[in-house]
Design an enzyme around this catalytic site. Structure first.
Site, PDB file in Angstrom:
ATOM      1  N   LYS A  13       0.684   7.613  -4.953  1.00 16.83           N
ATOM      2  CA  LYS A  13       0.453   9.011  -4.549  1.00 16.83           C
ATOM      3  C   LYS A  13       1.362   9.414  -3.380  1.00 16.83           C
ATOM      4  O   LYS A  13       1.988  10.469  -3.411  1.00 16.83           O
ATOM      5  CB  LYS A  13      -1.020   9.223  -4.132  1.00 16.83           C
ATOM      6  CG  LYS A  13      -2.030   8.812  -5.174  1.00 16.83           C
ATOM      7  CD  LYS A  13      -3.458   8.988  -4.687  1.00 16.83           C
ATOM      8  CE  LYS A  13      -3.823   8.140  -3.485  1.00 16.83           C
ATOM      9  NZ  LYS A  13      -3.826   6.682  -3.693  1.00 16.83           N
ATOM     10  N   ARG A  88     -11.802  12.647  -1.624  1.00 19.24           N
ATOM     11  CA  ARG A  88     -12.098  11.290  -2.050  1.00 19.24           C
ATOM     12  C   ARG A  88     -13.572  11.073  -2.327  1.00 19.24           C
ATOM     13  O   ARG A  88     -13.962   9.981  -2.707  1.00 19.24           O
ATOM     14  CB  ARG A  88     -11.710  10.357  -0.910  1.00 19.24           C
ATOM     15  CG  ARG A  88     -10.480   9.550  -1.189  1.00 19.24           C
ATOM     16  CD  ARG A  88     -10.170   8.889   0.101  1.00 19.24           C
ATOM     17  NE  ARG A  88      -9.516   7.657  -0.029  1.00 19.24           N
ATOM     18  CZ  ARG A  88      -8.236   7.468   0.273  1.00 19.24           C
ATOM     19  NH1 ARG A  88      -7.481   8.478   0.601  1.00 19.24           N
ATOM     20  NH2 ARG A  88      -7.734   6.277   0.217  1.00 19.24           N
ATOM     21  N   ARG A 127       4.229  -3.675  -0.235  1.00 15.26           N
ATOM     22  CA  ARG A 127       4.552  -2.423   0.465  1.00 15.26           C
ATOM     23  C   ARG A 127       4.941  -2.696   1.915  1.00 15.26           C
ATOM     24  O   ARG A 127       4.335  -3.514   2.593  1.00 15.26           O
ATOM     25  CB  ARG A 127       3.356  -1.469   0.439  1.00 15.26           C
ATOM     26  CG  ARG A 127       3.568  -0.269   1.372  1.00 15.26           C
ATOM     27  CD  ARG A 127       2.611   0.851   1.149  1.00 15.26           C
ATOM     28  NE  ARG A 127       1.234   0.452   1.191  1.00 15.26           N
ATOM     29  CZ  ARG A 127       0.234   1.209   0.739  1.00 15.26           C
ATOM     30  NH1 ARG A 127       0.486   2.381   0.218  1.00 15.26           N
ATOM     31  NH2 ARG A 127      -0.993   0.793   0.817  1.00 15.26           N
ATOM     32  N   ARG A 160       0.992  -2.603   6.513  1.00 12.46           N
ATOM     33  CA  ARG A 160      -0.213  -1.927   6.996  1.00 12.46           C
ATOM     34  C   ARG A 160      -1.349  -2.920   7.188  1.00 12.46           C
ATOM     35  O   ARG A 160      -1.486  -3.854   6.417  1.00 12.46           O
ATOM     36  CB  ARG A 160      -0.643  -0.863   5.962  1.00 12.46           C
ATOM     37  CG  ARG A 160      -0.132   0.508   6.270  1.00 12.46           C
ATOM     38  CD  ARG A 160      -0.307   1.490   5.153  1.00 12.46           C
ATOM     39  NE  ARG A 160      -1.645   1.596   4.584  1.00 12.46           N
ATOM     40  CZ  ARG A 160      -1.980   2.472   3.648  1.00 12.46           C
ATOM     41  NH1 ARG A 160      -1.074   3.325   3.181  1.00 12.46           N
ATOM     42  NH2 ARG A 160      -3.184   2.526   3.156  1.00 12.46           N
ATOM     43  N   ARG A 171     -11.010  -1.732  -0.926  1.00 12.08           N
ATOM     44  CA  ARG A 171     -10.600  -0.330  -1.104  1.00 12.08           C
ATOM     45  C   ARG A 171     -10.713   0.081  -2.575  1.00 12.08           C
ATOM     46  O   ARG A 171     -11.106   1.205  -2.893  1.00 12.08           O
ATOM     47  CB  ARG A 171      -9.166  -0.136  -0.597  1.00 12.08           C
ATOM     48  CG  ARG A 171      -9.094  -0.100   0.932  1.00 12.08           C
ATOM     49  CD  ARG A 171      -7.702  -0.348   1.451  1.00 12.08           C
ATOM     50  NE  ARG A 171      -6.730   0.617   0.994  1.00 12.08           N
ATOM     51  CZ  ARG A 171      -5.401   0.402   0.995  1.00 12.08           C
ATOM     52  NH1 ARG A 171      -4.916  -0.730   1.435  1.00 12.08           N
ATOM     53  NH2 ARG A 171      -4.580   1.334   0.580  1.00 12.08           N
TER      54      ARG A 171
HETATM   55  P1  AP5 Z   1       2.229   4.381  -2.318  1.00 15.02           P
HETATM   56  O1  AP5 Z   1       3.000   5.591  -2.739  1.00 15.02           O
HETATM   57  O2  AP5 Z   1       2.203   4.033  -0.886  1.00 15.02           O
HETATM   58  O3  AP5 Z   1       0.755   4.434  -2.944  1.00 15.02           O
HETATM   59  P2  AP5 Z   1      -0.508   5.294  -2.536  1.00 15.02           P
HETATM   60  O4  AP5 Z   1      -1.191   5.698  -3.807  1.00 15.02           O
HETATM   61  O5  AP5 Z   1      -0.144   6.386  -1.592  1.00 15.02           O
HETATM   62  O6  AP5 Z   1      -1.333   4.142  -1.839  1.00 15.02           O
HETATM   63  P3  AP5 Z   1      -2.201   4.085  -0.514  1.00 15.02           P
HETATM   64  O7  AP5 Z   1      -2.594   2.634  -0.361  1.00 15.02           O
HETATM   65  O8  AP5 Z   1      -1.492   4.727   0.632  1.00 15.02           O
HETATM   66  O9  AP5 Z   1      -3.420   4.918  -0.945  1.00 15.02           O
HETATM   67  P4  AP5 Z   1      -4.786   4.918  -0.338  1.00 15.02           P
HETATM   68  O10 AP5 Z   1      -5.336   6.086  -1.049  1.00 15.02           O
HETATM   69  O11 AP5 Z   1      -5.590   3.683  -0.379  1.00 15.02           O
HETATM   70  O12 AP5 Z   1      -4.464   4.991   1.234  1.00 15.02           O
HETATM   71  P5  AP5 Z   1      -4.553   6.171   2.257  1.00 15.02           P
HETATM   72  O13 AP5 Z   1      -3.438   6.003   3.189  1.00 15.02           O
HETATM   73  O14 AP5 Z   1      -4.753   7.485   1.595  1.00 15.02           O
HETATM   74  O15 AP5 Z   1       2.797   3.145  -3.166  1.00 15.02           O
HETATM   75  C1  AP5 Z   1       2.322   1.832  -2.962  1.00 15.02           C
HETATM   76  C2  AP5 Z   1       3.503   0.841  -3.029  1.00 15.02           C
HETATM   77  O16 AP5 Z   1       4.040   0.818  -4.341  1.00 15.02           O
HETATM   78  C3  AP5 Z   1       4.676   1.190  -2.109  1.00 15.02           C
HETATM   79  O17 AP5 Z   1       5.246  -0.004  -1.651  1.00 15.02           O
HETATM   80  C4  AP5 Z   1       5.660   1.953  -3.023  1.00 15.02           C
HETATM   81  O18 AP5 Z   1       6.995   1.802  -2.586  1.00 15.02           O
HETATM   82  C5  AP5 Z   1       5.415   1.271  -4.360  1.00 15.02           C
HETATM   83  N1  AP5 Z   1       5.504   2.179  -5.494  1.00 15.02           N
HETATM   84  C6  AP5 Z   1       5.137   3.490  -5.552  1.00 15.02           C
HETATM   85  N2  AP5 Z   1       5.334   3.981  -6.794  1.00 15.02           N
HETATM   86  C7  AP5 Z   1       5.824   2.951  -7.530  1.00 15.02           C
HETATM   87  C8  AP5 Z   1       6.239   2.808  -8.896  1.00 15.02           C
HETATM   88  N3  AP5 Z   1       6.162   3.847  -9.745  1.00 15.02           N
HETATM   89  N4  AP5 Z   1       6.676   1.591  -9.309  1.00 15.02           N
HETATM   90  C9  AP5 Z   1       6.739   0.532  -8.464  1.00 15.02           C
HETATM   91  N5  AP5 Z   1       6.392   0.612  -7.153  1.00 15.02           N
HETATM   92  C10 AP5 Z   1       5.930   1.795  -6.698  1.00 15.02           C
HETATM   93  O19 AP5 Z   1      -5.944   5.814   2.977  1.00 15.02           O
HETATM   94  C11 AP5 Z   1      -6.074   4.702   3.823  1.00 15.02           C
HETATM   95  C12 AP5 Z   1      -7.459   4.731   4.465  1.00 15.02           C
HETATM   96  O20 AP5 Z   1      -7.604   5.933   5.242  1.00 15.02           O
HETATM   97  C13 AP5 Z   1      -8.644   4.745   3.514  1.00 15.02           C
HETATM   98  O21 AP5 Z   1      -9.008   3.436   3.100  1.00 15.02           O
HETATM   99  C14 AP5 Z   1      -9.714   5.412   4.389  1.00 15.02           C
HETATM  100  O22 AP5 Z   1     -10.265   4.499   5.315  1.00 15.02           O
HETATM  101  C15 AP5 Z   1      -8.926   6.460   5.158  1.00 15.02           C
HETATM  102  N6  AP5 Z   1      -8.895   7.754   4.458  1.00 15.02           N
HETATM  103  C16 AP5 Z   1      -7.776   8.397   4.011  1.00 15.02           C
HETATM  104  N7  AP5 Z   1      -8.121   9.537   3.413  1.00 15.02           N
HETATM  105  C17 AP5 Z   1      -9.468   9.625   3.460  1.00 15.02           C
HETATM  106  C18 AP5 Z   1     -10.404  10.566   2.978  1.00 15.02           C
HETATM  107  N8  AP5 Z   1     -10.026  11.666   2.303  1.00 15.02           N
HETATM  108  N9  AP5 Z   1     -11.719  10.328   3.202  1.00 15.02           N
HETATM  109  C19 AP5 Z   1     -12.127   9.246   3.885  1.00 15.02           C
HETATM  110  N10 AP5 Z   1     -11.291   8.301   4.355  1.00 15.02           N
HETATM  111  C20 AP5 Z   1      -9.964   8.489   4.145  1.00 15.02           C
END
Ligand code: AP5
Length: 213
Positions: A13, A88, A127, A160, A171
């Site tokens: 994402k 979420r 990552r 991270r 997660r």
């Molecule tokens: P990446 O693009 O980083 O994936 P992502 O879907 O953004 O993954 P995240 O782990 O960031 O999502 P998340 O939803 O768990 O974390 P968030 O930061 O929102 O890609 C991942 C890897 O794969 C990278 O290395 C990339 O280069 C590679 N890649 C990408 N596309 C690819 C492809 N097509 N092929 C191969 N490789 C690829 O949330 C973190 C924490 O914050 C949560 O656990 C929670 O505690 C808190 N939080 C955030 N938002 C909320 C909310 N709305 N409500 C409550 N808590 C929240």
């Protein structure tokens, strides 16, 4: 263009949100990035979020809803926006509906990224993220031009805190319990589009662009 990117941790994402933001000139609102930045700066928000994030749990709804509401009311968002990592929970989705009604706008599309769980673990374990601007790289699939250095801002690339396998599995569990129900929520409103995200980054991007135009 008003998009929500939905999908499991590591589904890609953040990577696609950044590309969409650049191509269409619209702000991306990534709640994870905002919370990590707050943690890094040691603000009250960051201190509040830290224990939840480090253990793979969701930060309380009222905290993230407040952040997103403020961003969406900003004049930069008039042209459109990409929401990455929000909503979420059902409560967050309902709050978003209320906020958007209040500012007389609506959701364009909800893109649901679909990737196999084992691939997700592989993506997340490789990552590396920029500690300054949060851009994501991968040790095999998305290398920076210079080892350990962010292409966008020259920042240092780090792993991270919540990317340890054990936390990632937690997660994913939280995702299934709390976020997966949103697939039905948006599908019933005819807003959901499935994105086959098990492909290379550029192919996924091309697919998304063909959907959202
Ligand atoms: P990446 O693009 O980083 O994936 P992502 O879907 O953004 O993954 P995240 O782990 O960031 O999502 P998340 O939803 O768990 O974390 P968030 O930061 O929102 O890609 C991942 C890897 O794969 C990278 O290395 C990339 O280069 C590679 N890649 C990408 N596309 C690819 C492809 N097509 N092929 C191969 N490789 C690829 O949330 C973190 C924490 O914050 C949560 O656990 C929670 O505690 C808190 N939080 C955030 N938002 C909320 C909310 N709305 N409500 C409550 N808590 C929240």
């Amino acid at each position: 263009m008003r998009l929500i990117l939905l999908g499991a941790p590591g589904a890609g994402k953040g990577t696609q949100a950044k590309k969409l933001s650049k191509k269409y000139g619209i702000p991306k609102i990534s709640t994870g990035d905002i919370l990590r930045e707050a943690m890094q700066k040691g603000t009250a928000l960051g201190l509040k979020a830290k224990s939840y994030m480090d253990s793979g749990q969701l930060v309380p709804d009222d905290v993230v809803i407040g952040i997103v509401e403020e961003k969406l009311k900003d004049k930069d968002c008039v042209k459109g926006w990409v929401l990455d990592g929000f909503p979420r929970t059902l409560q967050q989705a309902q709050a978003l509906d209320r906020i958007l009604t209040g500012i007389r706008t609506s959701i364009g599309h909800v893109l649901n990224f679909e990737v196999d769980e084992e691939k997700i673990i592989k993506r997340i374990s490789g990552r590396r993220s920029c500690e300054s601007c949060q851009s994501a790289y991968h040790i095999y699939f998305n290398l920076p031009k210079k080892d350990g250095v962010c292409d966008s801002c020259g920042g240092r690339l780090i792993q991270r805190n919540d990317d340890k396998e054990e936390t990632v599995r937690e997660r994913l569990k939280v995702y299934q319990e709390k976020t997966q129900p949103l697939v039905n929520y948006y599908s019933e409103r005819s807003l959901l589009k499935k994105i086959e995200a098990d492909d290379d980054i550029e192919n996924v991007f091309t697919r998304i662009c063909s959907f959202v135009l």
